[in-house]
Enzyme design. Structure first.
Site, mmCIF file in Angstrom:
data_model
loop_
_atom_site.group_PDB
_atom_site.id
_atom_site.type_symbol
_atom_site.label_atom_id
_atom_site.label_comp_id
_atom_site.label_asym_id
_atom_site.label_seq_id
_atom_site.Cartn_x
_atom_site.Cartn_y
_atom_site.Cartn_z
ATOM 1 N N SER A 1 24.064 48.999 45.227
ATOM 2 C CA SER A 1 24.221 47.552 45.369
ATOM 3 C C SER A 1 23.027 47.005 46.132
ATOM 4 O O SER A 1 22.325 47.737 46.828
ATOM 5 C CB SER A 1 25.507 47.214 46.129
ATOM 6 N N LYS A 2 22.825 45.692 46.029
ATOM 7 C CA LYS A 2 21.693 45.076 46.718
ATOM 8 C C LYS A 2 21.832 45.194 48.238
ATOM 9 O O LYS A 2 20.847 45.125 48.968
ATOM 10 C CB LYS A 2 21.589 43.597 46.324
ATOM 11 N N ARG A 3 23.048 45.407 48.713
ATOM 12 C CA ARG A 3 23.246 45.528 50.151
ATOM 13 C C ARG A 3 22.596 46.787 50.705
ATOM 14 O O ARG A 3 22.103 46.809 51.830
ATOM 15 C CB ARG A 3 24.746 45.528 50.456
#
Length: 466
Positions: A239-241
């Site tokens: 994920s972008k996190r």
């Protein structure tokens, strides 16, 4: 038959790093077997598909140099073909019109769940042979077989068997006049002559439905290979996190395309303990049948190591176009300054990405904006600094302007003043960069250019005496 693979992204956003691995595996399988690799843009999701996303996918594929053998095929350009095939299935009694409203479908599903059954279409219109009528709820449903199983030998997962009783009569044409995913991809793959479908294992549930449609159309079923997921270091979905997930974001962060490809090819496949692969080796050695069944974990540190390997070993001149892209992105004007290839040679042992390299290169393409006070105090405001700088200026005026002769000048000064190399290099380093950190001092002076180097020495002398 010519082997044909395809990569078929939906243009609802950027090219995901997982999608890039799928594209690479499709490309390598086609190239190894002397076949063809095609690109299909699955843009029938009219609400989410955008022209910008299409361009982002095309740009990423071009940057990675995963060239298709034909122009991209767009599903939105093939609507009439899908209609034709759907109507042929209706005429053959293999599909039918159904007219339930959304509310009726929802009530049907709720009733099934109340009975403890899987929510699904109950086949109400299956044998009614209802003719076409102008109705906002009209769809075309495929007559899925009621008995037997769908079986295929997946090149990655092995034997997969799916009971037809688990499948209902899926919609192949929606009420909005567009085909559904499972129908359109089968028509596309038949028309494109696709022999190998290589995709993520999130598509495994779609495969039995698609195989039944192939059979209904009397078409040869391609071979399937479903690739395991890519997880982050903690074992969670990317994920972008926790990670960059867009291919072009990796470019913006300073990675080389071949480093990305080399990393991705090993993310689920291996050839012994080999870590470094040329493009030619990838093509020769890769076989999708050797892909691991287990999910892979993305390790950014490993990617950084690979990226620096290519920065250090590739021909610097070949790296110049990509480096210039980063210099321009950093707002650095290279018209007055050293050749970018020389900067690469000077910095590639010290950085892991082109983004970092571009920032460090800034000092040679413009004035010193800020002096490091600690560096000035320690290395300029001492007894020998001015003497070192003045001696260097005198010799650098007529020195041949290459790193080796400049190095000899520094050695001469050290011998003449009877000082260690550190006492010579550090005042010059601060003079050239405003800091006490840089590549080797001979390269640092060389990259400044004679005129700028002499001016910076004069400025440093003035600062030391102030």
């Amino acid at each position: 038959m010519t082997v044909r693979t395809r990569f078929a992204p939906s243009p609802t956003g950027f090219l995901h790093i997982g999608g890039a691995r799928t594209a690479l595996y499709c490309w390598l399988e086609a190239r190894r077997r002397g076949g063809e690799f095609l690109l299909r843009i699955e843009d029938t999701d009219r609400e989410r598909s955008t022209d910008a996303a299409v361009q982002a996918i095309v740009d990423a594929m071009q940057w990675l140099d995963l060239s298709a053998d034909q122009a991209p095929i767009f599903q939105t350009h093939r609507l009439e073909r899908y209609k034709q095939v759907a109507l042929e299935l209706v005429a053959a009694g293999k599909a039918y019109y159904a007219y339930e409203t959304k509310e009726e479908i929802e009530a049907m599903r709720e009733a099934a769940m109340a009975r403890g059954e899987k929510p699904r279409y109950n086949g109400y219109y299956r044998e009614r042979n209802e003719p076409y009528r102008d109705d906002p709820s009209r769809v075309i449903r495929f007559k899925n077989p009621l008995e037997g199983s769908v079986v295929w030998e997946d090149k990655v997962k092995g034997r997969v068997e799916w009971s037809n009783t688990e499948l209902d009569d899926l919609v192949i044409f929606r009420s909005d006049g567009w085909p559904t995913y499972n129908f359109a991809v089968v028509v596309d793959d038949i028309d494109m002559g696709i022999t190998e479908v290589i995709r993520g294992d999130d598509h495994v549930n779609n495969t039995p439905r698609q195989i039944n449609i192939y059979h209904a159309l009397g078409a040869k079923v391609p071979e399937f290979a479903h690739l395991p997921m890519i997880l982050d270091k903690e074992g969670k979905k990317l994920s972008k996190r926790t990670n960059s997930v867009s291919v072009m974001e990796y470019r913006e962060n300073g990675f080389l395309p071949h480093a990305i490809l080399n990393y991705l090819v090993r993310l689920g496949w291996s050839h012994g303990d080999q870590e470094i692969f040329s493009r030619e080796e990838m093509i020769r050695l890769f076989d999708v049948a050797d892909v691991n069944k287990a999910a892979s974990r993305f390790d950014t540190e490993k990617l950084l190591w690979l990226n620096q390997h290519y920065l250090k070993t590739n021909d610097p001149q070949a790296l110049v176009p990509e480096f210039e892209w980063h210099l321009a992105r950093a707002g650095i004007d290279t018209r007055n300054g050293p050749a970018p290839a020389d900067v690469i040679v000077a910095l590639r042992d010290r950085v892991q990405t082109f983004k970092d390299m571009a920032e460090r290169a800034r000092i040679w393409y413009g004035p010193i904006i800020e002096w490091d006070d600690k560096a000035v105090t320690k290395h300029l405001k001492n007894d020998s600094a001015v003497q070192v700088l003045q001696a260097a200026r005198e010799l650098l005026v007529n020195c041949e302007w290459k790193p080796e002769p400049i190095h000899r000048v520094i050695e001469q000064i050290a011998a003449k003043l009877e000082l260690g190399m550190g006492k010579i290099a550090q005042p010059l380093r601060v003079a050239m960069t405003g800091t006490q950190v840089s590549p080797s001092i001979d390269h640092t002076i060389y990259l400044a250019g004679r005129e700028m180097a002499l001016k910076r020495i004069d400025d440093a002398v003035a600062l030391a005496q102030s």
